[in-house]
Enzyme design. Structure first.
Site, PDB file in Angstrom:
ATOM      1  N   GLN A  75      54.365 -29.665  61.225  1.00 32.67           N
ATOM      2  CA  GLN A  75      53.196 -28.798  61.452  1.00 32.67           C
ATOM      3  C   GLN A  75      51.923 -29.434  60.878  1.00 32.67           C
ATOM      4  O   GLN A  75      51.104 -28.768  60.242  1.00 32.67           O
ATOM      5  CB  GLN A  75      53.438 -27.409  60.857  1.00 32.67           C
ATOM      6  N   SER A  76      51.745 -30.728  61.107  1.00 34.01           N
ATOM      7  CA  SER A  76      50.584 -31.440  60.561  1.00 34.01           C
ATOM      8  C   SER A  76      49.295 -31.062  61.287  1.00 34.01           C
ATOM      9  O   SER A  76      49.196 -31.224  62.508  1.00 34.01           O
ATOM     10  CB  SER A  76      50.822 -32.944  60.691  1.00 34.01           C
ATOM     11  N   ASN A  77      48.312 -30.602  60.522  1.00 38.85           N
ATOM     12  CA  ASN A  77      46.983 -30.352  61.089  1.00 38.85           C
ATOM     13  C   ASN A  77      46.274 -31.660  61.386  1.00 38.85           C
ATOM     14  O   ASN A  77      45.466 -31.756  62.305  1.00 38.85           O
ATOM     15  CB  ASN A  77      46.136 -29.537  60.109  1.00 38.85           C
TER      16      ASN A  77
END
Ligand SMILES: *Cc1c(COP(=O)(O)O)cnc(C)c1O
Length: 331
Positions: A75-77
């Protein structure tokens, strides 16, 4: 220092607003709280990586890159904003996603940031947790170059001296806005992970002799290790910019008491912080970074470490699309 000496691709919506949080201030009983809305940087739901990517993509274009390679957690921004910036500039984008976080939600690997990575047309590969992801991404960039496409490597979180320039710029932007509002800033607080945000802010506030202290609320590493990493990057960034004085070690302060069981793993304080901001300010924080950062600030206020007449700026670093991967935590 003179940021225009560095190549920069312009796509962020700047300046981001600096706004009072009057209702939250009242609920918590002071100090006077303000928020720097870096969740509103504009690209694909915004966030702090966009400022870094203006300089990183500027460097990539200056070197004639055809695609970029980077890495992050599932879930890397950072991965999502890199995919969006690459789409905007017509570059290819290769994302290496690490299964770093234990999770229970069945759609954790398809919703939120991952959904947007695909929507922006990025090529995604999956990796087990615990590998040296920067080394893998570098090797991937090299193997692409061997096949032809000129690939530009961006480290995880965009955290190197080039990326940190984005947060030197943010510190100068906060100073300009605060001066225009006659706002004396006593403390800046934000969530710290891969270190580029805090390193850049510290360089900007130190090199301008502003006297504004920065507190990084760690989302992953123990305090000593986080401070050492941030200080090393801050010092490197200052030299890269031509700042003459070395960055003081004491200017880098982190608090590691709000990490909980680990990176990306929920805590009751994070859930409370997200609900408080959603219900009293209409602002969305995120479960991995800004929720824990705000939990750290609330914790300090409850410990009585800040007085009513102090002015505190919370840098909202974005990430709210990650909420969709954590919906089960909220009532
Ligand atoms: C990456 C990120 C951070 C941390 O910034 P670093 O520069 O990696 O320390 C904070 N908040 C959000 C929402 C992020 O995506």
């Amino acid at each position: 220092m003179h940021l225009a000496r560095f190549p920069r691709a312009r796509f962020a919506h700047l300046p981001t607003p600096l706004e009072p949080l009057d209702r939250l201030t009242a609920v918590l009983g002071g100090p006077r709280l303000f928020v720097k809305r870096d969740d509103c940087t504009g690209l694909s739901t915004g966030g702090n990586k966009t400022r870094k990517l203006e300089f990183l993509m500027g460097a990539a274009l200056a070197q004639g890159a055809e695609c970029v390679v980077t890495q992050g957690a599932v879930q890397s921004n950072h991965a999502r904003q890199t995919a969006a910036a690459a789409a905007r500039l017509g570059l290819g984008c290769h994302l290496l996603l690490e299964r770093r976080v234990p999770h229970t939600e069945s759609d954790y690997e398809t919703t939120g940031n991952v959904f947007l990575d695909h929507l922006h047309g990025a090529t995604v590969t999956w990796h087990p947790g615990g590998e040296d992801m920067n080394a893998l991404a570098l090797a991937h960039a090299q193997s692409l170059r061997d096949q032809g496409p000129r690939a530009y490597f961006i480290p995880g979180g965009g955290s190197n001296p080039t990326g940190a320039l984005g947060y030197v710029d943010c510190a100068l932007e906060i100073l300009r806005q605060a001066d225009a509002m006659d706002l004396r800033v006593d403390l800046v607080v934000h969530a710290t992970g891969s270190a580029g945000t805090q390193a850049g802010l510290v360089v900007g506030f130190e090199a301008s002799n502003s006297g504004i202290p920065v507190l990084g609320v760690s989302v992953r590493q123990p305090r000593e290790r986080q401070e050492t990493t941030v200080h090393a990057l801050a010092d490197e960034t200052a030299r890269f910019l031509g700042v003459r004085e070395p960055i003081r070690r004491e200017a880098v302060v982190a608090d590691d008491r709000f990490v909980g069981p680990g990176y990306g793993q929920p805590t009751p304080e994070m859930v409370e912080a997200i609900e408080l901001l959603a219900r009293h300010e209409g602002i969305l924080l995120d479960p991995v970074y800004s929720g824990k950062g705000m939990a750290g600030l609330i914790g300090m206020i409850r410990e009585g470490k800040l007085t009513r007449d102090q002015n505190v700026v919370f840098v909202h670093t974005g990430g709210s699309v990650g909420l969709f991967a954590y919906q089960h935590l909220f009532a």
